[in-house]
Design an enzyme around this catalytic site. Structure first.
Site, PDB file in Angstrom:
ATOM      1  N   LYS A   1       0.864  -1.183   0.000  1.00  0.00           N
ATOM      2  CA  LYS A   1       0.000   0.000   0.000  1.00  0.00           C
ATOM      3  C   LYS A   1       0.892   1.221   0.000  1.00  0.00           C
ATOM      4  O   LYS A   1       2.022   1.169   0.503  1.00  0.00           O
ATOM      5  CB  LYS A   1      -0.886   0.005   1.248  1.00  0.00           C
ATOM      6  CG  LYS A   1      -2.118   0.858   1.119  1.00  0.00           C
ATOM      7  CD  LYS A   1      -3.278   0.107   0.485  1.00  0.00           C
ATOM      8  CE  LYS A   1      -4.451   1.018   0.224  1.00  0.00           C
ATOM      9  NZ  LYS A   1      -5.630   0.273  -0.249  1.00  0.00           N
TER      10      LYS A   1
ATOM     11  N   ASP B   1      -7.036   4.297  -4.446  1.00  0.00           N
ATOM     12  CA  ASP B   1      -7.685   4.171  -3.129  1.00  0.00           C
ATOM     13  C   ASP B   1      -8.279   5.556  -2.848  1.00  0.00           C
ATOM     14  O   ASP B   1      -8.512   6.322  -3.798  1.00  0.00           O
ATOM     15  CB  ASP B   1      -6.660   3.748  -2.057  1.00  0.00           C
ATOM     16  CG  ASP B   1      -7.313   3.360  -0.731  1.00  0.00           C
ATOM     17  OD1 ASP B   1      -7.867   2.249  -0.640  1.00  0.00           O
ATOM     18  OD2 ASP B   1      -7.287   4.164   0.220  1.00  0.00           O
TER      19      ASP B   1
HETATM   20  P1  NDP Z   1     -12.771   7.834  -2.734  1.00  0.00           P
HETATM   21  O1  NDP Z   1     -11.701   8.811  -2.511  1.00  0.00           O
HETATM   22  O2  NDP Z   1     -13.309   7.646  -4.105  1.00  0.00           O
HETATM   23  O3  NDP Z   1     -14.008   8.185  -1.788  1.00  0.00           O
HETATM   24  C1  NDP Z   1     -13.852   8.226  -0.405  1.00  0.00           C
HETATM   25  C2  NDP Z   1     -15.151   8.671   0.216  1.00  0.00           C
HETATM   26  O4  NDP Z   1     -15.064   8.507   1.618  1.00  0.00           O
HETATM   27  C3  NDP Z   1     -15.442  10.145  -0.025  1.00  0.00           C
HETATM   28  O5  NDP Z   1     -16.825  10.363  -0.054  1.00  0.00           O
HETATM   29  C4  NDP Z   1     -14.805  10.788   1.207  1.00  0.00           C
HETATM   30  O6  NDP Z   1     -15.351  12.038   1.560  1.00  0.00           O
HETATM   31  C5  NDP Z   1     -15.140   9.772   2.265  1.00  0.00           C
HETATM   32  N1  NDP Z   1     -14.149   9.859   3.339  1.00  0.00           N
HETATM   33  C6  NDP Z   1     -12.808   9.695   3.233  1.00  0.00           C
HETATM   34  N2  NDP Z   1     -12.214   9.890   4.418  1.00  0.00           N
HETATM   35  C7  NDP Z   1     -13.213  10.177   5.276  1.00  0.00           C
HETATM   36  C8  NDP Z   1     -13.246  10.452   6.651  1.00  0.00           C
HETATM   37  N3  NDP Z   1     -12.122  10.491   7.388  1.00  0.00           N
HETATM   38  N4  NDP Z   1     -14.457  10.686   7.229  1.00  0.00           N
HETATM   39  C9  NDP Z   1     -15.607  10.655   6.490  1.00  0.00           C
HETATM   40  N5  NDP Z   1     -15.622  10.391   5.176  1.00  0.00           N
HETATM   41  C10 NDP Z   1     -14.454  10.153   4.584  1.00  0.00           C
HETATM   42  O7  NDP Z   1     -12.241   6.465  -2.131  1.00  0.00           O
HETATM   43  P2  NDP Z   1     -12.755   4.987  -2.421  1.00  0.00           P
HETATM   44  O8  NDP Z   1     -14.214   4.989  -2.639  1.00  0.00           O
HETATM   45  O9  NDP Z   1     -11.875   4.396  -3.437  1.00  0.00           O
HETATM   46  O10 NDP Z   1     -12.399   4.264  -1.042  1.00  0.00           O
HETATM   47  C11 NDP Z   1     -13.339   4.184   0.034  1.00  0.00           C
HETATM   48  C12 NDP Z   1     -12.930   3.065   0.976  1.00  0.00           C
HETATM   49  O11 NDP Z   1     -12.899   1.815   0.254  1.00  0.00           O
HETATM   50  C13 NDP Z   1     -11.538   3.193   1.612  1.00  0.00           C
HETATM   51  O12 NDP Z   1     -11.566   2.614   2.897  1.00  0.00           O
HETATM   52  C14 NDP Z   1     -10.667   2.325   0.697  1.00  0.00           C
HETATM   53  O13 NDP Z   1      -9.505   1.877   1.342  1.00  0.00           O
HETATM   54  C15 NDP Z   1     -11.620   1.187   0.422  1.00  0.00           C
HETATM   55  N6  NDP Z   1     -11.333   0.386  -0.757  1.00  0.00           N
HETATM   56  C16 NDP Z   1     -11.262   0.974  -1.998  1.00  0.00           C
HETATM   57  C17 NDP Z   1     -11.010   0.189  -3.096  1.00  0.00           C
HETATM   58  C18 NDP Z   1     -11.050   0.739  -4.481  1.00  0.00           C
HETATM   59  O14 NDP Z   1     -11.036  -0.060  -5.422  1.00  0.00           O
HETATM   60  N7  NDP Z   1     -11.100   2.040  -4.683  1.00  0.00           N
HETATM   61  C19 NDP Z   1     -10.724  -1.250  -2.959  1.00  0.00           C
HETATM   62  C20 NDP Z   1     -10.928  -1.785  -1.631  1.00  0.00           C
HETATM   63  C21 NDP Z   1     -11.183  -0.961  -0.578  1.00  0.00           C
HETATM   64  P3  NDP Z   1     -14.504  13.389   1.313  1.00  0.00           P
HETATM   65  O15 NDP Z   1     -14.587  13.619  -0.154  1.00  0.00           O
HETATM   66  O16 NDP Z   1     -15.188  14.412   2.124  1.00  0.00           O
HETATM   67  O17 NDP Z   1     -13.102  13.115   1.775  1.00  0.00           O
END
Ligand code: NDP
Length: 458
Positions: free
Chosen positions: A138, A178
């Protein structure tokens, strides 16, 4: 299949877990999320380790918690105002026992080496669960893309890759996206890698489909989390159809979770971001989720705008979605976003299936609440493995100079999620309940541990 021999008493297991964790915390102080992730795995697998002389002799657990290497570097770039900006970049190469390092890049101000170690550690077992030959890693940076112009994001990505490219390669380490790293960022990172190396290869996954990306990669994590929920529900003779669901986040994982839930006949009530939650009791239907997709991936806006566009919806600033009653919950934002009190509210309001799109979104106390209530609880390492599984397919596609159609990838994704579910049930069944945490941890661990024993002391 008997996993634990009768000779291994529970109290002995508990005290071995405690002493292991004490040593780990002493060795890596202050890395709270890493400790949390390790504790969960060690609690599940310690009985297996204590029952296996080869694992004990090879010190598999002691070795698995120490990364192969931690790469840390300075990222210098110039913002639109002409000011020099300095960020910290990292790549944690955790384990390449069963394949090249594989795992996403996170761009978020909260990124530290410790946070990435938790994600890299989880990734090792998740990748093993997919049955594809991928190790775990990562990376990322404490850069916040929010509020940055497209040109600033591009310059940052180029500066970041100017160091990272020394450490990655299609058979060495293959990063992906991510939090904060989506198709746009992967494109800029790939462009810079290609310029620096003069090579066009499968060094990153999540690329655009016109330059080697897999069909369905953006959708894969969200779709996979819904497929996993469907498998869990099927154990009770039920399906997603007709259920209500809450989803947190409004990024990549959340959007495609909603898309698939709609396609399978569920009604989705919430989305969120770090500012707050929107609740739409009419349901976030396909037309609305297309609007959210545009908001989040083209205009880079905030979820609060949803309530202006759809006035029947309510925006709850500073809140998470968990007090909205639902049958199914899909935490899809970030780690530790469901605390014990949220878990209690969910369960008390009738939620009986949680499928984690995010990594480690439930605190250990919240997991205890779900398991004590005997609800269907799919931990992220199993439920969100669809993303990396399709990344694995992208790697094989790039290596073989081939392409798969959307339908072919979707069929493979469904097959992989089904097989992950079967493995969780196989190792996690306890009478009439499936402990998916234990199942996922043991299934992911044994393959990696066996590889470690077979490859000698290195
Ligand atoms: P994105 O950046 O596309 O979206 C993240 C979302 O989560 C946004 O809406 C963001 O809001 C919100 N968010 C992030 N940090 C916080 C926080 N501290 N408190 C509240 N909301 C938060 O990321 P992904 O959708 O790709 O990833 C989301 C999750 O899924 C993560 O845990 C990631 O590790 C996991 N994941 C992702 C994969 C992928 O293929 N992308 C694969 C497997 C797991 P804001 O815009 O306000 O920050």
């Amino acid at each position: 299949m008997t996993i634990v021999s009768n000779s291994v008493k529970h109290s002995a297991v508990d005290s071995r877990v405690d002493s292991f964790m004490e040593a780990l915390v002493g060795q890596f102080p202050g890395e709270r999320e890493f400790h949390q992730a390790v504790q969960e795995v060690v609690k599940s697998v310690m009985p297996v380790v204590l029952d296996n002389a080869a694992y004990l002799k090879a010190k598999v657990l002691e070795r698995l918690v120490v990364p192969d290497r931690v790469i840390s570097f300075r990222v210098v770039w110039v913002d639109d105002a002409g000011d020099v900006q300095v960020n910290r970049g990292y790549r944690i190469q955790m384990s390449s026992l069963i394949g090249p390092y594989k795992g996403g890049l996170r761009f978020h101000p909260s990124v530290t080496a410790g946070l990435l170690k938790f994600l890299a550690f989880e990734q090792v077992f998740k990748n093993s669960l997919t049955t594809l030959p991928m190790g775990g890693g990562k990376g990322g940076a404490d850069f916040d893309p929010k509020g940055r112009s497209d040109a600033e994001v591009m310059r940052f990505c180029q500066a970041f890759m100017s160091e990272l490219f020394h450490h990655i390669g299609p058979d060495i380490d293959v990063p992906a996206g991510d939090i904060g790293v989506g198709g746009r960022e992967v494109g800029y990172l790939f462009g810079q890698y290609r310029k620096l190396t003069k090579r066009f290869n499968g060094v990153l996954t999540g690329k655009g489909v016109n330059f080697g990306g897999s069909q369905l990669r953006p959708e894969a994590t969200g779709y996979g989390a819904v497929y996993f929920a469907s498998e869990m529900l099927a154990t009770r003779g039920e399906s997603v159809e007709g259920k209500t669901a809450t989803v947190s986040g409004s990024g990549n994982v959340a959007i495609y979770t909603v898309e698939k839930l709609n396609a399978l006949g569920a009604k989705v009530l919430t989305l969120s971001d770090s500012g707050g939650t929107i609740v739409d009791m009419d349901g976030i239907d396909p037309e609305k989720i297309e609007w959210v997709k545009d908001l989040k991936t083209v205009r880079y806006g905030r979820i609060s705008e949803y309530a202006q566009r759809y006035p029947n919806a309510e925006y709850l600033p500073g809140e998470r979605p968990w007090r909205v009653p639902c049958d199914l919950a899909f935490p899809s934002a970030t780690q530790n976003e469901i605390e014990a009190c949220d878990a209690e509210t969910l369960v008390n309001n009738g939620c009986y299936c949680v499928s984690e799109g995010a990594n480690m979104p439930s605190t250990p106390e919240a997991v205890d609440v779900f398991q004590a209530a005997r609800i269907l609880y799919g931990p992220g390492k199993a439920a969100n493995a669809g993303g990396v599984a399709v990344s694995g397919l992208e790697m094989t596609q790039n290596a073989g100079c081939m392409r798969r159609s959307r339908d072919e990838v979707d069929t493979q994704l469904q097959r992989i999620m089904k097989s992950i579910h079967e493995n969780c049930v196989r190792y996690g069944r306890e009478n009439d309940y499936v402990d998916y945490v234990r199942g996922a941890n043991i299934a992911g661990f044994t393959k990696v541990a066996d590889a470690m024993v077979q490859q000698g002391y290195i």
